[in-house]
Design a protein around this motif. Structure first.
Motif, PDB file in Angstrom:
ATOM      1  N   PHE A 187       0.842  -1.202   0.000  1.00 52.48           N
ATOM      2  CA  PHE A 187       0.000   0.000   0.000  1.00 52.48           C
ATOM      3  C   PHE A 187       0.877   1.252   0.000  1.00 52.48           C
ATOM      4  N   ASP A 188       0.576   2.209  -0.880  1.00 52.35           N
ATOM      5  CA  ASP A 188       1.341   3.448  -0.973  1.00 52.35           C
ATOM      6  C   ASP A 188       0.797   4.442   0.064  1.00 52.35           C
ATOM      7  N   ALA A 189       1.279   4.307   1.282  1.00 53.22           N
ATOM      8  CA  ALA A 189       0.772   5.114   2.388  1.00 53.22           C
ATOM      9  C   ALA A 189       1.055   6.594   2.191  1.00 53.22           C
ATOM     10  N   ASP A 190       2.216   6.914   1.647  1.00 52.40           N
ATOM     11  CA  ASP A 190       2.563   8.324   1.457  1.00 52.40           C
ATOM     12  C   ASP A 190       1.630   8.990   0.447  1.00 52.40           C
ATOM     13  N   ARG A 191       1.374   8.303  -0.654  1.00 54.84           N
ATOM     14  CA  ARG A 191       0.487   8.883  -1.668  1.00 54.84           C
ATOM     15  C   ARG A 191      -0.932   9.019  -1.134  1.00 54.84           C
ATOM     16  N   PHE A 192      -1.385   7.996  -0.418  1.00 55.95           N
ATOM     17  CA  PHE A 192      -2.716   8.069   0.191  1.00 55.95           C
ATOM     18  C   PHE A 192      -2.822   9.283   1.106  1.00 55.95           C
ATOM     19  N   THR A 193      -1.831   9.467   1.954  1.00 51.66           N
ATOM     20  CA  THR A 193      -1.855  10.575   2.904  1.00 51.66           C
ATOM     21  C   THR A 193      -1.857  11.919   2.181  1.00 51.66           C
ATOM     22  N   GLN A 194      -1.022  12.028   1.121  1.00 48.99           N
ATOM     23  CA  GLN A 194      -0.946  13.280   0.370  1.00 48.99           C
ATOM     24  C   GLN A 194      -2.282  13.582  -0.305  1.00 48.99           C
ATOM     25  N   LEU A 195      -2.884  12.580  -0.922  1.00 50.63           N
ATOM     26  CA  LEU A 195      -4.164  12.786  -1.611  1.00 50.63           C
ATOM     27  C   LEU A 195      -5.281  13.126  -0.626  1.00 50.63           C
ATOM     28  N   ALA A 196      -5.282  12.441   0.509  1.00 50.23           N
ATOM     29  CA  ALA A 196      -6.379  12.595   1.466  1.00 50.23           C
ATOM     30  C   ALA A 196      -6.346  13.916   2.213  1.00 50.23           C
ATOM     31  N   THR A 197      -5.163  14.474   2.388  1.00 49.62           N
ATOM     32  CA  THR A 197      -5.040  15.698   3.196  1.00 49.62           C
ATOM     33  C   THR A 197      -4.884  16.961   2.364  1.00 49.62           C
ATOM     34  N   GLU A 198      -4.848  16.836   1.052  1.00 51.73           N
ATOM     35  CA  GLU A 198      -4.667  18.005   0.206  1.00 51.73           C
ATOM     36  C   GLU A 198      -5.775  19.024   0.436  1.00 51.73           C
ATOM     37  N   ASN A 199      -5.389  20.232   0.816  1.00 53.22           N
ATOM     38  CA  ASN A 199      -6.336  21.329   1.045  1.00 53.22           C
ATOM     39  C   ASN A 199      -7.442  20.938   2.030  1.00 53.22           C
ATOM     40  N   MET A 200      -7.125  20.060   2.968  1.00 53.72           N
ATOM     41  CA  MET A 200      -8.141  19.540   3.885  1.00 53.72           C
ATOM     42  C   MET A 200      -8.745  20.629   4.751  1.00 53.72           C
ATOM     43  N   ASP A 201      -7.970  21.622   5.123  1.00 55.86           N
ATOM     44  CA  ASP A 201      -8.458  22.633   6.048  1.00 55.86           C
ATOM     45  C   ASP A 201      -9.657  23.398   5.479  1.00 55.86           C
ATOM     46  N   ALA A 202      -9.760  23.467   4.172  1.00 55.05           N
ATOM     47  CA  ALA A 202     -10.853  24.221   3.540  1.00 55.05           C
ATOM     48  C   ALA A 202     -12.132  23.398   3.408  1.00 55.05           C
ATOM     49  N   LEU A 203     -12.070  22.114   3.757  1.00 55.29           N
ATOM     50  CA  LEU A 203     -13.200  21.214   3.538  1.00 55.29           C
ATOM     51  C   LEU A 203     -13.999  20.998   4.818  1.00 55.29           C
ATOM     52  N   GLU A 204     -15.316  20.810   4.675  1.00 57.74           N
ATOM     53  CA  GLU A 204     -16.172  20.452   5.800  1.00 57.74           C
ATOM     54  C   GLU A 204     -16.127  18.939   6.008  1.00 57.74           C
ATOM     55  N   LEU A 205     -16.827  18.454   7.034  1.00 55.32           N
ATOM     56  CA  LEU A 205     -16.700  17.056   7.449  1.00 55.32           C
ATOM     57  C   LEU A 205     -16.966  16.072   6.314  1.00 55.32           C
ATOM     58  N   MET A 206     -18.129  16.163   5.682  1.00 59.54           N
ATOM     59  CA  MET A 206     -18.482  15.184   4.661  1.00 59.54           C
ATOM     60  C   MET A 206     -17.597  15.339   3.428  1.00 59.54           C
ATOM     61  N   GLN A 207     -17.144  16.555   3.152  1.00 62.06           N
ATOM     62  CA  GLN A 207     -16.207  16.755   2.047  1.00 62.06           C
ATOM     63  C   GLN A 207     -14.864  16.097   2.363  1.00 62.06           C
ATOM     64  N   ARG A 208     -14.435  16.177   3.602  1.00 61.30           N
ATOM     65  CA  ARG A 208     -13.193  15.508   3.994  1.00 61.30           C
ATOM     66  C   ARG A 208     -13.330  13.994   3.853  1.00 61.30           C
ATOM     67  N   ALA A 209     -14.481  13.479   4.244  1.00 64.95           N
ATOM     68  CA  ALA A 209     -14.703  12.037   4.100  1.00 64.95           C
ATOM     69  C   ALA A 209     -14.652  11.632   2.632  1.00 64.95           C
ATOM     70  N   GLU A 210     -15.262  12.441   1.767  1.00 65.46           N
ATOM     71  CA  GLU A 210     -15.225  12.157   0.328  1.00 65.46           C
ATOM     72  C   GLU A 210     -13.791  12.188  -0.194  1.00 65.46           C
TER      73      GLU A 210
END
Length: 366
Positions: free
Chosen positions: A28-51
């Motif tokens: 599993f590419d943990a680094d890529r997953f983390t980068q994709l999942a957290t990109e611009n996360m601060d601007a997102l609301e809860l359900m958008q973060r889940a998406e």
């Protein structure tokens, strides 16, 4: 100030998720997953973060759904090993819901397995919507499961109007297919499960009030204290609206010859403080009366209109000619589900579902 709901999903949690998946899937590419999942996360609301996290799973887990589902299941907590749990499983719900319809039984089994560690009430709804009869045939068997989280999933996941989740229009129109599930769980030993049953019935009452009033009538005779509490909670919307049969189910009738004097202790309230008020109720009838007293706060909206929210208060048994004074302090403070605006608000007293008194108060925002 209350912590924003969106922070239930945060970068630190994403890193923990990557670590749990990497433990069971070394490729599993943990680094890529983390980068994709957290990109611009601060601007997102809860359900958008889940998406966003769900999409990161889509791009980093195997394209073969069965293989991906196997990894996610293995990443759940084991006997002595932590794993994906809590809010980390919200995007897993979404992943299964989006990609798992072609593997119906496998997906329902995965959702059943993860629900003890969070809930799968969001994930199973697309399966119910897609193939209601097939899904309910499987879910109905969960009412006898030894795990109370699984039993609750049977009632909570099938709620016609589950908050934060897709609506189930077929069950909104005709809730009869889920009534056997609710009946089977009426006397569940866990309050957690019984409250879910009550909430499902309350959902149904919004579209089929007579059905729920009849349901309560059919199941209240000889009911235990716990079942009676469940049925009362299931009837809350009907009781607040003064539904005659719902009131009769709990020994209330339309109030007659009732006097009600409402007094505001705080006609001006500063945000963060409490609205204080008292009510004197007089039974001017020649017979004793059982009274269910609720109150509604009419909150000002952004456009200047008022929207009521009803709150439970007290039950009184007044003899003929009797009176009683009761008081209440209602906090006006920050909550995540409401935005307050300054101006004229109203408190309204409901006795057996009918408006008995009201008064306006001013809300000031510092």
């Amino acid at each position: 100030m209350a912590e924003p709901l969106k922070n239930l999903l945060h970068p630190g949690l994403v890193k923990d998720m990557a670590r749990h998946v990497l433990r069971v899937s070394p490729g599993f590419d943990a680094d890529r997953f983390t980068q994709l999942a957290t990109e611009n996360m601060d601007a997102l609301e809860l359900m958008q973060r889940a998406e966003r996290i769900k999409d990161a799973f889509t791009q980093t887990l195997p394209a073969d759904y069965a293989a991906a589902a196997g990894i996610l299941r293995n990443a759940l907590p084991q006997a002595n090993t932590p794993g994906l749990s809590g809010w980390a499983l919200l995007p897993v719900n979404q992943f299964v819901s989006e990609h798992g319809l072609g593997h119906f039984d496998l997906s329902l089994a995965l959702l059943k397995a993860l629900t003890p560690h969070f809930t799968a009430e969001f994930g199973i709804r697309r399966f119910i919507h897609a193939e209601q009869e097939r899904a309910l045939a499987e879910i109905s068997g969960w009412v006898a499961d030894t795990n109370h989280h699984v039993r609750r999933l049977a009632s909570e996941g099938t709620r016609p109007r589950l908050p934060w989740a897709m609506r189930l229009p077929a069950l909104v129109k005709d809730p009869a297919p889920i009534l056997p599930i609710l009946i089977a769980l009426l006397d569940d030993p866990e309050d957690y499960v019984r409250r879910s049953v009550a909430n499902s019935l309350n959902d149904i009452a919004k579209d089929h009030p007579a059905l729920v009033a009849d349901f309560v009538e059919a199941h209240i005779e000889g009911a235990s204290t716990e079942r009676r509490q469940l049925l009362r909670h299931a009837s809350r919307t009907l009781l607040k609206k003064g539904d005659a049969k719902a009131l009769a189910n709990f020994g209330f009738a339309a109030a007659k010859e009732i006097g009600a004097d409402l007094t505001l202790a705080t006609p001006v309230v500063t945000f963060g403080d409490k609205l204080g008020f008292s009510l004197t109720v007089r039974n001017e009838d020649k017979a004793p009366q059982r009274l269910m007293i609720d109150y509604a706060i009419h909150h000002m909206k952004a456009n200047g209109t008022l929207a009521p929210k009803v709150f439970k208060w007290r039950q009184l048994d007044l003899p003929a000619g009797g009176s009683q004074t009761i008081g209440k302090d209602h906090a006006i403070r920050a909550i995540t589900t409401r935005r307050y605006y300054p101006g004229t608000h109203r408190v309204e007293i409901l006795i057996n579902g009918a408006i008995a008194a009201s008064a306006d108060f001013e809300l000031r925002m510092d």
